[in-house]
Write an enzyme that holds these catalytic residues in place. Structure first.
Site, PDB file in Angstrom:
ATOM      1  N   ARG A  85       0.704  -1.299   0.023  1.00  0.00           N
ATOM      2  CA  ARG A  85      -0.120   0.334  -0.323  1.00  0.00           C
ATOM      3  C   ARG A  85       0.480   0.897  -0.183  1.00  0.00           C
ATOM      4  NH1 ARG A  85      -2.127  -4.163   2.336  1.00  0.00           N
ATOM      5  NH2 ARG A  85      -4.418  -4.708   2.160  1.00  0.00           N
ATOM      6  N   HIS A 110      -0.114  -2.438  -4.973  1.00  0.00           N
ATOM      7  CA  HIS A 110       0.293  -3.146  -5.877  1.00  0.00           C
ATOM      8  C   HIS A 110       0.461  -2.693  -6.986  1.00  0.00           C
ATOM      9  CE1 HIS A 110       0.024  -6.442  -3.074  1.00  0.00           C
ATOM     10  NE2 HIS A 110      -0.846  -7.041  -2.972  1.00  0.00           N
ATOM     11  N   HIS A 184       3.794 -13.408  -4.891  1.00  0.00           N
ATOM     12  CA  HIS A 184       1.976 -13.004  -4.348  1.00  0.00           C
ATOM     13  C   HIS A 184       1.238 -14.706  -4.070  1.00  0.00           C
ATOM     14  CE1 HIS A 184      -1.553 -11.743  -2.543  1.00  0.00           C
ATOM     15  NE2 HIS A 184      -1.565 -10.617  -2.299  1.00  0.00           N
ATOM     16  N   ASP A 256      -3.169  -9.458   8.539  1.00  0.00           N
ATOM     17  CA  ASP A 256      -2.693  -8.920   6.598  1.00  0.00           C
ATOM     18  C   ASP A 256      -2.029  -8.145   7.582  1.00  0.00           C
ATOM     19  OD1 ASP A 256      -2.427  -8.249   4.478  1.00  0.00           O
ATOM     20  OD2 ASP A 256      -4.567  -7.512   4.417  1.00  0.00           O
ATOM     21  N   GLU A 323       4.731 -12.562   1.861  1.00  0.00           N
ATOM     22  CA  GLU A 323       5.094 -11.152   0.878  1.00  0.00           C
ATOM     23  C   GLU A 323       6.791 -11.446   1.223  1.00  0.00           C
ATOM     24  OE1 GLU A 323       1.970  -9.474  -0.575  1.00  0.00           O
ATOM     25  OE2 GLU A 323       0.646 -10.472   0.739  1.00  0.00           O
TER      26      GLU A 323
END
Length: 358
Positions: A85, A110, A184, A256, A323
């Protein structure tokens, strides 16, 4: 012990339909196999044996083009020019503001709505794998500078040992810009379509994480994981605390978040970031990286929009993304490791996926 020779073959994703333009490159080394698509430089499949020698495909994946272009558009892809982000859809470099293409929610995620995951990359064989190239022009999604990117995937296996997939990223620019690249892929070591990963054990080589707001934009500080649901310093079931009432878990409905990895080696080589283990099959995945952080996403919001090769839809917690990358929104937080790339420099990042069974 010498590694077995890796075979590399190329074929269209779907010879009979629209997928004919997308190449699938398949790398095979002993019982290990990986396939890579030229669309998005995607790590499409990854197969490995369990403790009994039974092989399974370990990535959430589909061959349906409509799903690859739709709800599965980030599955296994290389995301960029800036993974994760950027708040406010803007970056300031050397005092100059650069508005970015927004993706909603007051941010760019992304790399923008037409990021690297949606691009066709040029591919060529290399020893043990495939090299993919992409040119991103000056102003692409608002980012300054023409960027030339390569990503290579090489697979190896030595008899009596596990398999190793090495992902190497390189990039150069003609103007100062920001770069943050990652892969990803979503992993399920029991095999795709086998259910959720809440029983998998996760170890993260990280003593801190970056707490974030309701949009998962970091506040700009780090906090210790000790005594929180974010403590994976020892092997811990993913599902142990994923439903806790901790305020950081309420919004995303699970994990997340970005973990701050322990200091990387002085020689610049990759060091361990994570260890994922499936107690049932015995399969293990060790992730090593040169990056300072790892974003862990446990597919909290999956609602069956994608059906995998198993014929089963992917629900919540069907896989886990690990990631390896720089921190989210780093351009707005000077205390975070810098993501600025300047002319004359080369962006270099390496991540190793080491597969085994016990």
């Amino acid at each position: 012990m010498a590694s077995e020779a890796t075979t590399v073959r190329r074929e269209p994703l779907d010879p009979s339909g629209a997928g004919a333009a997308i190449q699938r490159w398949t790398l095979t080394a002993g019982p290990y196999e990986a396939s890579v698509l030229t669309l998005g430089a995607t790590l499409h499949t990854l197969s490995a044996p369990d403790r009994s020698g039974r092989t399974a495909q370990l990535l959430l994946s589909t061959d349906e083009l409509a799903q690859i272009l739709g709800p599965a558009r980030h599955y296994g892809t290389v995301v960029g020019r800036y993974a994760n982000r950027i708040d406010g859809s803007s970056v300031t470099i050397d005092g100059e503001d650069h508005p970015l293409a927004p993706t909603g929610g007051g941010m760019t995620i992304h790399g923008g709505p037409d990021g690297f995951a949606q691009r066709m990359w040029r591919a060529e064989p290399i020893e043990g794998g495939v090299l993919l190239r992409l040119h991103s022009p000056d102003g692409d999604q608002g980012f300054p500078g023409a960027l030339d990117v390569t990503v290579s995937y090489t697979l190896s296996h030595a008899p009596g040992e596990g398999g190793e997939l090495l992902i190497a990223y390189r990039a150069v620019t003609n103007k100062p810009t920001v770069v943050n690249l990652t892969n990803h892929a979503y992993f399920n070591l029991a095999g795709e379509g086998s259910g959720d990963v809440l029983g998998h054990l996760l170890t993260l080589d990280a003593d801190e994480y970056t707490p974030a707001d309701e949009r998962q934009i970091p506040y700009g500080r780090t906090e210790p994981v000790a005594g929180t649901p974010f403590d994976f310093t020892v092997a811990t079931p993913i599902g142990k605390s994923v439903h806790d009432d901790h305020p950081q878990l309420a919004g995303p409905g699970g994990y997340d978040h970005n973990w701050v990895l322990r200091a990387r080696p002085a020689d610049g080589g990759p060091a361990r970031a994570a260890l994922l283990e499936d107690p049932v099959s015995g399969r293990t995945l060790e992730v090593l990286t040169t990056e300072p952080g790892v974003q862990v996403y446990t597919a909290n919001k999956f609602q069956g929009a994608v059906t995998g090769a198993s014929g089963l839809p992917y629900g919540p917690f069907a896989g886990i993304a690990l990631e390896t990358q720089h921190f989210p929104d780093s351009p707005h937080h000077p205390a975070f490791p810098s993501t600025v790339l300047r002319p004359g420099e080369e962006f270099r990042s390496t991540t190793v996926l080491r597969l085994g069974a016990k």
